[in-house]
Write an enzyme that holds these catalytic residues in place. Structure first.
Site, PDB file in Angstrom:
ATOM      1  CB  ILE A 159      -0.981  -0.022   1.197  1.00 51.99           C
ATOM      2  CG1 ILE A 159      -1.929  -1.225   1.070  1.00 51.99           C
ATOM      3  CG2 ILE A 159      -1.773   1.288   1.270  1.00 51.99           C
ATOM      4  CD1 ILE A 159      -2.805  -1.480   2.290  1.00 51.99           C
ATOM      5  CB  THR A 237      -5.034   4.817   5.211  1.00 48.23           C
ATOM      6  OG1 THR A 237      -3.705   4.639   4.727  1.00 48.23           O
ATOM      7  CG2 THR A 237      -5.586   6.149   4.744  1.00 48.23           C
ATOM      8  NE  ARG A 239      -6.070  -2.896  11.460  1.00 52.19           N
ATOM      9  CZ  ARG A 239      -6.575  -3.038  10.226  1.00 52.19           C
ATOM     10  NH1 ARG A 239      -6.763  -1.962   9.472  1.00 52.19           N
ATOM     11  NH2 ARG A 239      -6.902  -4.216   9.757  1.00 52.19           N
ATOM     12  CG  ASP A 263     -10.092   5.248   6.189  1.00 47.61           C
ATOM     13  OD1 ASP A 263     -11.286   5.608   6.247  1.00 47.61           O
ATOM     14  OD2 ASP A 263      -9.740   4.147   5.740  1.00 47.61           O
ATOM     15  CD  GLU A 268     -11.302   1.653  13.035  1.00 46.49           C
ATOM     16  OE1 GLU A 268     -10.615   2.662  12.820  1.00 46.49           O
ATOM     17  OE2 GLU A 268     -11.462   0.753  12.211  1.00 46.49           O
ATOM     18  CG  HIS A 286     -11.367   1.169   8.846  1.00 52.17           C
ATOM     19  ND1 HIS A 286     -10.851   0.494   9.924  1.00 52.17           N
ATOM     20  CD2 HIS A 286     -10.706   0.671   7.763  1.00 52.17           C
ATOM     21  CE1 HIS A 286      -9.934  -0.366   9.519  1.00 52.17           C
ATOM     22  NE2 HIS A 286      -9.831  -0.280   8.205  1.00 52.17           N
ATOM     23  CB  ILE A 287     -14.323   4.182   3.591  1.00 54.61           C
ATOM     24  CG1 ILE A 287     -13.592   5.531   3.426  1.00 54.61           C
ATOM     25  CG2 ILE A 287     -15.583   4.343   4.428  1.00 54.61           C
ATOM     26  CD1 ILE A 287     -14.313   6.502   2.491  1.00 54.61           C
ATOM     27  N   GLY A 288     -11.042   2.564   3.674  1.00 55.86           N
ATOM     28  CA  GLY A 288      -9.913   2.339   2.764  1.00 55.86           C
ATOM     29  C   GLY A 288     -10.199   1.301   1.685  1.00 55.86           C
ATOM     30  CB  SER A 289     -10.771  -2.229   1.757  1.00 60.79           C
ATOM     31  OG  SER A 289     -11.674  -2.432   2.831  1.00 60.79           O
TER      32      SER A 289
HETATM   33  C1  DGY Z   1      -7.969  -4.467   6.288  1.00 63.24           C
HETATM   34  O1  DGY Z   1      -8.239  -5.275   5.390  1.00 63.24           O
HETATM   35  O2  DGY Z   1      -7.110  -4.695   7.136  1.00 63.24           O
HETATM   36  C2  DGY Z   1      -8.764  -3.210   6.301  1.00 63.24           C
HETATM   37  O3  DGY Z   1      -8.230  -2.267   7.145  1.00 63.24           O
HETATM   38  C3  DGY Z   1     -10.173  -3.516   6.721  1.00 63.24           C
HETATM   39  O4  DGY Z   1     -10.171  -3.973   8.042  1.00 63.24           O
END
Ligand code: DGY
Length: 320
Positions: A159, A237, A239, A263, A268, A286-289
């Protein structure tokens, strides 16, 4: 042969549930309730496998009470700090995650957080939504330009590298800190720092892309924040546990940091209330994915792990 019995702990995208229902004797959670440890113990007593999310914590105390029948827990996530891997191994339970498939979507959201924080997107949104926009003002809502500045990336994995690729397009120079330097073809000219302390003073923008867990807890704290140049921007983005909230809030309140784009949050969805008060925080839940394609791909990857495990005894993305 009867289909393996599978507990799916959270509501997943339709396409993923359709495939799970087709290939497993699956139990779903249509109301998408968050299961606590007692409920997980009760619900797992008659299953062979679990498809979990990072919202369920598989602690040694919980694992102790899982039935011998349960052989694999596949996570719908790349992060796996919610697994106690030694305890799972000790009980002969395989754990797997979903690497690769969420790289691009999460890097997009890291860029969104960076831009949202740098360009004061939250304050601009509020101005409009509260119907306070009287006229364009030439000396207000001024943000930071990206071109010619430095983005530091902590954790230059998949990432982090995908973010670096995007950031170069915005004219940012990339510096990074990792345990080891990347091969030249992955580093793409990014400057390596073997310590966090070496990296931080160079960064106008800092993005956290390392894993969660005890080792990285509060990596960003009062001491490390003080090493950033005045007016820097923090993006997270990965943890929320990487950041000491009190220290970050204090740096944002005093404007030592220009802004933060976040994010993810410690604890959370019960995030530190201080974030809601500050205009210089661009916050996402927490909308990264969270794209249609990526969430389907995560579910399919978790099911691929389950399928392979029940066919061959091995999950391709096994963690333990
Ligand atoms: C992950 O896949 O680790 C994302 O942060 C969703 O929890």
């Amino acid at each position: 042969m009867p289909q393996p019995r599978l507990l799916v702990t959270r509501k997943l995208p339709d396409a993923v549930e359709v495939r799970a229902r087709r290939d497993y004797d699956a139990v779903f959670n249509p109301e998408d309730r968050l299961y606590g440890p007692e409920e997980l113990i009760r619900l797992t007593q008659d299953v062979d496998a679990v498809l979990t999310c990072s919202t369920e914590r598989w602690t040694p105390e919980l694992i102790e009470q899982l039935p011998a029948r349960l052989r694999i827990i596949a996570s719908f996530s790349v992060g796996y700090e919610h697994f106690d891997l030694p305890a799972l191994r000790g009980h002969g339970i395989v754990a797997s995650n979903t690497p690769d498939v969420l790289t691009e979507a999460t890097a997009d959201v890291a860029m969104l957080c960076l831009l949202g924080a740098a360009r004061r997107a939250w304050e601009s949104q509020l101005l409009l939504r509260e119907r306070r926009w009287e006229r364009p003002k030439m000396a207000e809502l001024l943000g930071l330009e990206l071109r010619g500045r430095v983005l530091g990336i902590v954790g230059m994995g998949r990432i982090g590298q995908a973010l670096a690729q995007r950031a170069r397009g915005f004219g940012l120079a990339i510096h990074y800190h990792n345990r080891r330097p990347l091969p030249a073809e992955n580093a793409q000219g990014a400057t390596y720092h073997d310590t966090l302390e070496g990296l931080l003073p160079r960064c106008n923008f800092l993005s956290l892309n390392g894993p969660g867990g005890a080792e990285t807890r509060h990596l960003i704290n009062e001491r490390t924040l003080a090493l950033l140049p005045e007016g820097a921007v923090l993006v997270n983005t990965s943890r929320g546990t990487l950041v000491d909230d009190e220290a970050l809030l204090s740096a944002l309140r005093s404007r030592r940091l220009f802004a933060a784009g976040l994010d993810v949050f410690d604890g959370e969805p019960a995030i530190h209330p201080g974030y809601y008060e500050l205009p210089n925080c661009f916050l996402l839940p927490h909308i990264g994915s969270a794209t249609v394609e990526t969430r389907d791909a995560m579910g399919f990857r978790a099911l691929d792990n389950l399928d392979a495990f029940f066919a061959t005894g091995r999950a391709p993305d096994a963690l333990n």
